[in-house]
Design a protein around this motif. Structure first.
Motif, PDB file in Angstrom:
ATOM      1  N   GLN A   1       5.019 -10.094  -4.644  1.00 31.75           N
ATOM      2  CA  GLN A   1       5.563  -9.608  -3.373  1.00 31.75           C
ATOM      3  C   GLN A   1       6.268 -10.734  -2.629  1.00 31.75           C
ATOM      4  O   GLN A   1       7.334 -10.539  -2.037  1.00 31.75           O
ATOM      5  CB  GLN A   1       4.436  -9.033  -2.514  1.00 31.75           C
ATOM      6  N   LYS A   2       5.672 -11.925  -2.685  1.00 30.51           N
ATOM      7  CA  LYS A   2       6.270 -13.071  -1.998  1.00 30.51           C
ATOM      8  C   LYS A   2       7.602 -13.435  -2.630  1.00 30.51           C
ATOM      9  O   LYS A   2       8.584 -13.748  -1.948  1.00 30.51           O
ATOM     10  CB  LYS A   2       5.309 -14.261  -2.069  1.00 30.51           C
ATOM     11  N   ALA A   3       7.646 -13.377  -3.971  1.00 25.65           N
ATOM     12  CA  ALA A   3       8.892 -13.693  -4.674  1.00 25.65           C
ATOM     13  C   ALA A   3       9.975 -12.688  -4.336  1.00 25.65           C
ATOM     14  O   ALA A   3      11.127 -13.044  -4.099  1.00 25.65           O
ATOM     15  CB  ALA A   3       8.639 -13.705  -6.186  1.00 25.65           C
ATOM     16  N   GLU A   4       9.591 -11.393  -4.310  1.00 28.23           N
ATOM     17  CA  GLU A   4      10.570 -10.363  -3.970  1.00 28.23           C
ATOM     18  C   GLU A   4      11.042 -10.519  -2.539  1.00 28.23           C
ATOM     19  O   GLU A   4      12.226 -10.370  -2.234  1.00 28.23           O
ATOM     20  CB  GLU A   4       9.956  -8.975  -4.196  1.00 28.23           C
ATOM     21  N   HIS A   5      10.108 -10.829  -1.636  1.00 32.15           N
ATOM     22  CA  HIS A   5      10.462 -11.018  -0.230  1.00 32.15           C
ATOM     23  C   HIS A   5      11.367 -12.232  -0.069  1.00 32.15           C
ATOM     24  O   HIS A   5      12.350 -12.212   0.666  1.00 32.15           O
ATOM     25  CB  HIS A   5       9.201 -11.192   0.608  1.00 32.15           C
ATOM     26  N   GLY A   6      11.027 -13.339  -0.812  1.00 31.74           N
ATOM     27  CA  GLY A   6      11.841 -14.540  -0.729  1.00 31.74           C
ATOM     28  C   GLY A   6      13.238 -14.309  -1.242  1.00 31.74           C
ATOM     29  O   GLY A   6      14.219 -14.804  -0.694  1.00 31.74           O
TER      30      GLY A   6
ATOM     31  N   ARG B   1       1.380   0.560 -10.845  1.00 32.74           N
ATOM     32  CA  ARG B   1       1.235  -0.797 -10.293  1.00 32.74           C
ATOM     33  C   ARG B   1       0.675  -1.738 -11.355  1.00 32.74           C
ATOM     34  O   ARG B   1       1.181  -2.855 -11.535  1.00 32.74           O
ATOM     35  CB  ARG B   1       0.317  -0.761  -9.072  1.00 32.74           C
ATOM     36  N   TRP B   2      -0.367  -1.295 -12.065  1.00 32.58           N
ATOM     37  CA  TRP B   2      -0.946  -2.132 -13.114  1.00 32.58           C
ATOM     38  C   TRP B   2       0.078  -2.425 -14.200  1.00 32.58           C
ATOM     39  O   TRP B   2       0.151  -3.548 -14.707  1.00 32.58           O
ATOM     40  CB  TRP B   2      -2.167  -1.446 -13.715  1.00 32.58           C
ATOM     41  N   GLN B   3       0.856  -1.421 -14.555  1.00 36.74           N
ATOM     42  CA  GLN B   3       1.858  -1.608 -15.606  1.00 36.74           C
ATOM     43  C   GLN B   3       2.907  -2.637 -15.186  1.00 36.74           C
ATOM     44  O   GLN B   3       3.315  -3.484 -15.980  1.00 36.74           O
ATOM     45  CB  GLN B   3       2.522  -0.273 -15.938  1.00 36.74           C
ATOM     46  N   SER B   4       3.343  -2.559 -13.918  1.00 33.70           N
ATOM     47  CA  SER B   4       4.340  -3.505 -13.424  1.00 33.70           C
ATOM     48  C   SER B   4       3.799  -4.927 -13.362  1.00 33.70           C
ATOM     49  O   SER B   4       4.549  -5.894 -13.451  1.00 33.70           O
ATOM     50  CB  SER B   4       4.826  -3.075 -12.034  1.00 33.70           C
ATOM     51  N   LEU B   5       2.465  -5.075 -13.193  1.00 34.33           N
ATOM     52  CA  LEU B   5       1.833  -6.397 -13.139  1.00 34.33           C
ATOM     53  C   LEU B   5       1.402  -6.892 -14.516  1.00 34.33           C
ATOM     54  O   LEU B   5       0.840  -7.980 -14.637  1.00 34.33           O
ATOM     55  CB  LEU B   5       0.617  -6.351 -12.211  1.00 34.33           C
ATOM     56  N   GLY B   6       1.658  -6.091 -15.543  1.00 26.97           N
ATOM     57  CA  GLY B   6       1.334  -6.502 -16.906  1.00 26.97           C
ATOM     58  C   GLY B   6      -0.128  -6.416 -17.270  1.00 26.97           C
ATOM     59  O   GLY B   6      -0.594  -7.126 -18.168  1.00 26.97           O
TER      60      GLY B   6
ATOM     61  N   SER C   1     -10.037  -7.914 -12.246  1.00 27.32           N
ATOM     62  CA  SER C   1     -10.032  -9.338 -11.952  1.00 27.32           C
ATOM     63  C   SER C   1      -9.461  -9.623 -10.576  1.00 27.32           C
ATOM     64  O   SER C   1      -8.533  -8.969 -10.105  1.00 27.32           O
ATOM     65  CB  SER C   1      -9.210 -10.084 -13.009  1.00 27.32           C
ATOM     66  N   GLU C   2     -10.037 -10.622  -9.910  1.00 26.28           N
ATOM     67  CA  GLU C   2      -9.534 -11.042  -8.605  1.00 26.28           C
ATOM     68  C   GLU C   2      -8.143 -11.661  -8.739  1.00 26.28           C
ATOM     69  O   GLU C   2      -7.357 -11.662  -7.797  1.00 26.28           O
ATOM     70  CB  GLU C   2     -10.492 -12.056  -7.976  1.00 26.28           C
ATOM     71  N   LYS C   3      -7.832 -12.196  -9.923  1.00 24.69           N
ATOM     72  CA  LYS C   3      -6.530 -12.812 -10.146  1.00 24.69           C
ATOM     73  C   LYS C   3      -5.409 -11.794 -10.017  1.00 24.69           C
ATOM     74  O   LYS C   3      -4.262 -12.141  -9.748  1.00 24.69           O
ATOM     75  CB  LYS C   3      -6.484 -13.471 -11.525  1.00 24.69           C
ATOM     76  N   LEU C   4      -5.738 -10.527 -10.242  1.00 24.43           N
ATOM     77  CA  LEU C   4      -4.714  -9.482 -10.151  1.00 24.43           C
ATOM     78  C   LEU C   4      -4.147  -9.410  -8.744  1.00 24.43           C
ATOM     79  O   LEU C   4      -2.945  -9.228  -8.552  1.00 24.43           O
ATOM     80  CB  LEU C   4      -5.310  -8.126 -10.551  1.00 24.43           C
ATOM     81  N   GLU C   5      -5.028  -9.540  -7.748  1.00 28.73           N
ATOM     82  CA  GLU C   5      -4.569  -9.492  -6.362  1.00 28.73           C
ATOM     83  C   GLU C   5      -3.636 -10.654  -6.059  1.00 28.73           C
ATOM     84  O   GLU C   5      -2.604 -10.491  -5.405  1.00 28.73           O
ATOM     85  CB  GLU C   5      -5.772  -9.512  -5.413  1.00 28.73           C
ATOM     86  N   SER C   6      -3.989 -11.848  -6.548  1.00 23.81           N
ATOM     87  CA  SER C   6      -3.125 -12.997  -6.301  1.00 23.81           C
ATOM     88  C   SER C   6      -1.797 -12.856  -7.035  1.00 23.81           C
ATOM     89  O   SER C   6      -0.748 -13.250  -6.541  1.00 23.81           O
ATOM     90  CB  SER C   6      -3.831 -14.283  -6.742  1.00 23.81           C
ATOM     91  N   ARG C   7      -1.843 -12.259  -8.232  1.00 23.56           N
ATOM     92  CA  ARG C   7      -0.619 -12.019  -8.976  1.00 23.56           C
ATOM     93  C   ARG C   7       0.296 -11.066  -8.230  1.00 23.56           C
ATOM     94  O   ARG C   7       1.510 -11.244  -8.178  1.00 23.56           O
ATOM     95  CB  ARG C   7      -0.965 -11.420 -10.354  1.00 23.56           C
TER      96      ARG C   7
END
Length: 246
Positions: free
Chosen positions: A222-227, A197-202, A211-217
């Motif tokens: 997920q939103k982009a994939e869902h959209g 998961r970390w690798q896929s998020l860069g 970082s809390e930013k990781l959760e928002s990222r």
């Protein structure tokens, strides 16, 4: 032997000696078993016990034992057929050398400056020992962390840990194992899930992983994939509607 000091010294030396994963696993297993004997200088162990604890195949076990002996990590003596061999662990810890205090001066007065420097040296050595023990409480080596907190390090798991250390970093691999322990998931597949998961998020550093930013990222992705999937669904629905109207 001091278990933590020996572990730290071992992992400092491993990279220079290029020990194989099987040899690392065998050394850690022998140390664990020697600890149970009360750190006897020489101890006997049947091959079946070592094989069961290390999960090494017999051929890998023999090669690893030979490698450890040749590189000066252990001594072992075969007592003949159907008899357990005798093992001895060779300490890798280098203790600091303390010079003897100089003799009294000719006028009968003691050299107080020498006494003071000796006291300072003892204090520095004591501080170093405490720092080593504190570092040992949270190992910086992923293989050691797994061995001490999750289970016996098999060659397969050792290779997977090495792979992820190269892909990500030692710190991130340990962080993933700590999170697995926190959720009572004592198997490396769970750690790999976190690392994937970390690798896929860069994620590149421990700071980014925490970082809390990781959760928002993650949520944005997920939103982009869902959209995207929703848009594809709408396109298919529109195409079916047109076919029906034709």
């Amino acid at each position: 032997m001091n278990y933590l000091k020996e572990l730290n010294a071992f992992h400092d030396q491993v990279d220079m000696d290029s020990l194989s994963p099987s040899a690392i696993t065998l050394w850690l297993t022998l140390m664990q078993l020697n600890n149970k004997t009360g750190w006897k200088k020489e101890f006997t162990l049947p091959a079946s016990v070592v094989l069961g604890k290390s999960s090494l195949p017999e051929t890998s076990f023999k090669r690893a034992r030979k490698e450890l002996k040749e590189k000066g990590y252990i001594r072992y003596t075969s007592l003949g057929r159907n008899k357990a061999p005798v093992y001895e662990m060779i300490s890798r810890v280098i203790e600091p050398q303390v010079n003897e205090v100089a003799a009294p001066q000719a006028d009968g007065q003691t050299d107080h400056s020498m006494d003071e420097s000796t006291d300072a040296l003892f204090k520095r050595n004591e501080m170093k020992r405490k720092e080593t023990d504190e570092e040992g409480a949270s190992p910086s080596n992923p293989h050691e962390f797994y061995q001490r907190n999750i289970g016996i390090l098999s060659p397969f798991i050792a290779e997977r840990i090495t792979h992820w250390c190269e892909e990500m970093s030692d710190e991130l691999v340990i962080e993933a194992m700590q999170r697995a322990l926190k959720h009572n998931k004592r198997f490396f597949q769970y750690c790999e899930g976190i690392l994937n998961r970390w690798q896929s998020l860069g994620v590149k550093s421990l700071h980014e992983a925490r970082s809390e930013k990781l959760e928002s990222r993650s949520k944005v992705r997920q939103k982009a994939e869902h959209g995207q999937s929703k848009e594809e669904f709408n396109d298919i629905f529109e195409e079916l509607r047109r076919e029906r109207n034709v």
